[in-house]
Design a protein around this motif. Structure first.
Motif, mmCIF file in Angstrom:
data_model
loop_
_atom_site.group_PDB
_atom_site.id
_atom_site.type_symbol
_atom_site.label_atom_id
_atom_site.label_comp_id
_atom_site.label_asym_id
_atom_site.label_seq_id
_atom_site.Cartn_x
_atom_site.Cartn_y
_atom_site.Cartn_z
ATOM 1 N N PHE A 88 0.813 -1.204 0.000
ATOM 2 C CA PHE A 88 0.000 0.000 0.000
ATOM 3 C C PHE A 88 0.856 1.267 0.000
ATOM 4 O O PHE A 88 0.470 2.271 -0.591
ATOM 5 C CB PHE A 88 -0.968 -0.006 1.181
ATOM 6 N N GLN A 91 1.798 1.835 -3.468
ATOM 7 C CA GLN A 91 0.640 2.006 -4.350
ATOM 8 C C GLN A 91 0.830 1.250 -5.671
ATOM 9 O O GLN A 91 0.577 1.763 -6.757
ATOM 10 C CB GLN A 91 0.360 3.493 -4.594
ATOM 11 N N GLN A 323 -7.357 -0.244 -1.520
ATOM 12 C CA GLN A 323 -6.145 0.473 -1.897
ATOM 13 C C GLN A 323 -6.501 1.629 -2.846
ATOM 14 O O GLN A 323 -7.280 1.462 -3.794
ATOM 15 C CB GLN A 323 -5.140 -0.462 -2.572
#
Length: 457
Positions: A88, A91, A323
Motif C-alpha cells: 500500500f 501504491q 487500496q
C-alpha cells in the motif's frame, strides 16, 4: 487478531518498506494475486479463522451472486502486515482490498494509501452503516471526517471471573467493578483452590501484549502517554500510579511466570483452573464457553474495571480497506459490503454455526435470537463493552491521537514495545516501576519532540 491485539509485536504501520518474499495461499477463493481479469479482485488478508471461513464461503456465495471472482492471498499476521505496508505504501495496485485494523487505518488514510468509502456507503442502503456499532465507525474514520474501513469483526475488553470460586468465598462481583475492588477480590481468592492465582494479567513484553490491558488501566487512573500538546507523560504521577498498581497486583496475586504471560497463557490459565479472574479481550469468551471447555458455564463477565472514567474497555477491529491505486474499487466495495454484512453473518451462522459468526461489529447481531442462544453468557457484556468504548476520548484529558489501548501513530509500535520491556522487567522484580517509567519517558520524549516540531514548523 481474531485475537489480533494479543500479538507480541505488530507492524510499523507507516514505516520503511519491508521486502517480503512470501508466497500467498490462494486456497478455496481462487488463483494467486494479480491473475484475474476485469471481473475479479485481489484480497490480501490475515489467516485468522474467521477469514478462512470467509475464503471458503466466497466462491459459492459472493462469486455466484455477483460474478466477481476473488483471489485471496492469506498470510500470518506479522507477515501480512509487512506485506500490506509494502504494497500500500508503494501504491503498486496489485491488491484491491486488504485486512487492516483500526490501528493502521487512520495512519494509512492520512498517507492517502486507502480510499474513502463514504460515497459507497451512501449509495448502498442495504449495507446499513447505522447498524455498525458507533465506536467501530469512529475508530475507522480519519481526521478528515471520512470513513476508510468497514469492520469484519471486533472486540473490546472485560473482566472474566470464576463464579463458583467467588461464590464459595461469599463474594459478589459488582457489575461495574473498580480496580481496587478487583485487587481486593484477587487477594481473597488467591490460593483458595490449589494452584489457583487470584488473577491473571499479561506481563509479556510487547505493545500488543502487556500494554494492551495496562494502557487501559493508565487511562482510567487518569494517565496518558501524551497530552494534547504532545508532551510525554509516561513518568507523570497518574501513569506511575496505574503501572505500580498493575505491577503490584500481578506480583502479589497473579499467575506463575507473569513476565512471560500473554493472552494465550492467561487463557490457558483460566481454562485449566489456574486463575480465578482475568482482564482481557472479549474474544476470549468464545473459547471459554466452547462445548469442550472445562469452565463452560462457570465464568461470569463484567465491565472492564474503572477508577476515574465511566468505562475503560479497549477497542479493536479487523476491517477491510480499498487500496487507493485499485482500478476495481466498485467491485472491491461489493466484496466488502458482502463480507461485513448482516447477511454474511447469517450465512455463517446457518452453515458453520453461530459460534463462528464474525461478531462485535453490528447492533443487529446482539438482537439475533440464534446468536444469543449460542453466546448468551457473554453477548450482552461484549456488546456493552464495545458500545461504551470511545477511541477519541478514552481518558480524563484530551489526546493528540486516536486510541484506547494504543496511541494511533506509527511510532507507537516501537515506543510501546520498548517501554513494555521495562515494565515486564519490573513485574519480574528486576527494576522498579520508577526506573522503568523514567526510561520510558526518555523514549516518549523523543517521539513527542518530533510531533511538536512538525506542528510548530
Amino acid at each position: 487478531m481474531s485475537r489480533a491485539h494479543v500479538r507480541a509485536v505488530l507492524v510499523r504501520a507507516a514505516a520503511a518498506l519491508l521486502a517480503v518474499s512470501l508466497a500467498g495461499c490462494a486456497g478455496w477463493g481462487g488463483d494467486s494475486a494479480g491473475s484475474g481479469g476485469a471481473d475479479s479482485i485481489d484480497v490480501l488478508m490475515v489467516n485468522n479463522p474467521q477469514m478462512i471461513d470467509l475464503q471458503r464461503l466466497t466462491e459459492a456465495n459472493f462469486t455466484r451472486q455477483t460474478g466477481i471472482r476473488v483471489n485471496f492471498t492469506v498470510l500470518p499476521e506479522n507477515d501480512v502486515r509487512d506485506k500490506i505496508s509494502q504494497e500500500f505504501s508503494s501504491q503498486a495496485g496489485q491488491y484491491d482490498v486488504a485486512s487492516l485494523s483500526n490501528f493502521e487505518i487512520p495512519i494509512y488514510a492520512k498517507s492517502k494509501w486507502i480510499a474513502p468509502l463514504d460515497e459507497y456507503v451512501a449509495a448502498d442502503t442495504a449495507f446499513n452503516q447505522a447498524d455498525i456499532l458507533p465506536p467501530m465507525t469512529k475508530s475507522l474514520t480519519a481526521d478528515d471526517g471520512k470513513l476508510y474501513g468497514e469492520p469484519f469483526y471486533g472486540e473490546s475488553s472485560f473482566l472474566m471471573y470464576r463464579k463458583d470460586v467467588l461464590d464459595a468465598q461469599g463474594i459478589q462481583m459488582p457489575a461495574k467493578p473498580t480496580w481496587q475492588q478487583v485487587a481486593d477480590i484477587a487477594a481473597r481468592v488467591d490460593g483458595k483452590q490449589p494452584g489457583m492465582a487470584g488473577i491473571c494479567l499479561r506481563g509479556q513484553p510487547g505493545w500488543g501484549q502487556v500494554f494492551a490491558p495496562l494502557t487501559t488501566v493508565v487511562n482510567t487512573f487518569g494517565g496518558t502517554w501524551f497530552d494534547k500538546d504532545w508532551n510525554a507523560r509516561v513518568d507523570a504521577p497518574e501513569f506511575k500510579q496505574a503501572t505500580q498498581f498493575y505491577v503490584d497486583l500481578v506480583r502479589a496475586h497473579g499467575e506463575v511466570g507473569a513476565p512471560q504471560a500473554g493472552f494465550t497463557e492467561c487463557l490457558n490459565n483460566l481454562v485449566q483452573g489456574n486463575a480465578a479472574m482475568w482482564y482481557d479481550a472479549t474474544s476470549a469468551a468464545g473459547t471459554l464457553e466452547a462445548a469442550d471447555s472445562p469452565v463452560k458455564g462457570k465464568i461470569g463477565y463484567v465491565a472492564a474495571p474503572v477508577v476515574k472514567t465511566q468505562s475503560s474497555g479497549w477497542l479493536y477491529a479487523w476491517s477491510w480497506s480499498i487500496q487507493q491505486a485499485s482500478e476495481k474499487k466498485d467491485n472491491a466495495w461489493k466484496f466488502i459490503s458482502w463480507a461485513s454484512s448482516r447477511q454474511y453473518e447469517e450465512l455463517v451462522g446457518g452453515q458453520l454455526g453461530w459460534s463462528r459468526v464474525p461478531a462485535g461489529k453490528r447492533a443487529s447481531t446482539y438482537a439475533n435470537p440464534d446468536y444469543l442462544e449460542e453466546a448468551s453468557a457473554f453477548a450482552g457484556p461484549t456488546e456493552q463493552a464495545i458500545s461504551s468504548a470511545d477511541p477519541r476520548n478514552p481518558g480524563v484529558q484530551p489526546r493528540p491521537a486516536l486510541g484506547i489501548q494504543f496511541v494511533d501513530i506509527p511510532e507507537f509500535t516501537d515506543l510501546g514495545t520498548q517501554v513494555s520491556q521495562y515494565v515486564s522487567s519490573a513485574i519480574a522484580g528486576q527494576m522498579t516501576v520508577d526506573e522503568a517509567l523514567k526510561r520510558g519517558q526518555r523514549l516518549a520524549d523523543d517521539v513527542a519532540e518530533r510531533y511538536r516540531s512538525r506542528e510548530n514548523g
